[in-house]
Design a protein around this motif. Structure first.
Motif, mmCIF file in Angstrom:
data_model
loop_
_atom_site.group_PDB
_atom_site.id
_atom_site.type_symbol
_atom_site.label_atom_id
_atom_site.label_comp_id
_atom_site.label_asym_id
_atom_site.label_seq_id
_atom_site.Cartn_x
_atom_site.Cartn_y
_atom_site.Cartn_z
ATOM 1 N N ASN A 66 -6.792 -3.090 -5.594
ATOM 2 C CA ASN A 66 -8.104 -3.355 -4.798
ATOM 3 C C ASN A 66 -9.416 -2.842 -4.989
ATOM 4 O O ASN A 66 -10.354 -3.608 -4.793
ATOM 5 N N ALA A 67 -9.444 -1.808 -5.577
ATOM 6 C CA ALA A 67 -10.718 -1.329 -6.181
ATOM 7 C C ALA A 67 -11.304 -2.222 -7.224
ATOM 8 O O ALA A 67 -12.526 -2.649 -7.328
ATOM 9 N N HIS A 108 -6.113 7.396 -3.102
ATOM 10 C CA HIS A 108 -6.476 6.281 -3.165
ATOM 11 C C HIS A 108 -5.338 5.259 -3.258
ATOM 12 O O HIS A 108 -5.770 4.383 -3.518
ATOM 13 N N GLU A 132 -13.454 -0.299 0.523
ATOM 14 C CA GLU A 132 -12.073 0.445 0.286
ATOM 15 C C GLU A 132 -12.035 1.052 1.681
ATOM 16 O O GLU A 132 -13.018 2.030 1.853
ATOM 17 N N GLY A 147 -3.840 0.406 -5.100
ATOM 18 C CA GLY A 147 -5.165 1.080 -5.147
ATOM 19 C C GLY A 147 -6.148 0.547 -6.126
ATOM 20 O O GLY A 147 -7.027 0.079 -5.790
ATOM 21 N N ILE A 187 -8.605 -3.244 1.578
ATOM 22 C CA ILE A 187 -9.902 -3.988 1.503
ATOM 23 C C ILE A 187 -10.235 -4.501 2.957
ATOM 24 O O ILE A 187 -9.595 -5.014 3.647
ATOM 25 N N VAL A 227 -5.241 2.568 -0.415
ATOM 26 C CA VAL A 227 -6.448 1.995 0.319
ATOM 27 C C VAL A 227 -6.119 0.377 0.370
ATOM 28 O O VAL A 227 -5.413 -0.283 -0.460
ATOM 29 N N SER A 245 0.720 -1.091 0.011
ATOM 30 C CA SER A 245 0.018 -0.039 0.098
ATOM 31 C C SER A 245 0.816 1.147 -0.086
ATOM 32 O O SER A 245 1.952 1.143 0.767
#
Length: 184
Positions: A124-125, A51, A66, A121, A56, A54, A41
């Motif tokens: 993860n999104a 972001h 997130e 990020g 999760i 982020v 991260s």
């Protein structure tokens, strides 16, 4: 003068941590980097705007969200299940990566990143988006808007948006059950 601490226990990428005495007010990004050596991260803006940081959070009801780790204290995550970008790949007993996730593979195939700073990020999104579609497929004619909504909060300073979006679209279209045909 001593720094006030409180115990914190959480699960990160399937592994339990804690209780660990953590300074009050310590941001989660610092906890991840300094206490559990998970540095995937990224600290981008430090204000919760880009972001890149982020992680999760997997909620008890089966949904995921997130959470920006640069502006959220580590104690917010106490008792929660968290996934970081390191948790998406499959690893052997020695911790060596043996397979990356479909999202990571799609990003590689599309050369989605340049510097790679924002990539955790976006991974993860996109992962949350794909998981959501497994439960609630999107109509084909609404796919582009759904991708924009899922990735829109993420900032890429190298302007790699098109490739990130294309990679997600292609992954969604080639994964059975994520898209339903538009009803007329």
């Amino acid at each position: 003068m001593s720094i006030k601490t409180r115990p914190c226990s959480l699960t990160i990428n399937g592994r339990s941590y804690g209780p660990i005495e953590v300074p009050e007010g310590l941001m989660m990004i610092d906890f991840l980097h300094e206490y559990v050596a998970l540095t995937g991260s990224r600290l981008g803006c430090g204000q919760g705007i880009c972001h890149a940081c982020v992680a999760i959070v997997d909620n008890p009801d089966g949904t995921s969200e997130e959470v920006r780790t640069c502006i959220t204290g580590a104690h917010f995550f106490n008792g929660k299940k968290v996934r970081t970008v390191e948790g998406h790949s499959q690893q052997n007993e020695q911790g060596e990566v043996i397979a990356i996730s479909p999202v990571q593979q799609a990003f590689l195939e599309h050369f989605s990143f340049q510097c790679g700073y924002c990539t955790p990020g976006f991974v993860n999104a996109a992962t949350i988006f794909i998981e959501k579609l497994k439960h609630q497929p999107v109509e084909r004619d609404k796919l582009e808007d759904a991708i924009v909504e899922a990735l829109n909060n993420h900032i890429c300073r190298c302007t790699g948006y098109v490739r990130y979006y294309e990679a997600v679209r292609d992954l969604v279209l080639k994964t059975p059950g994520l898209v339903k045909e538009t009803t007329q």
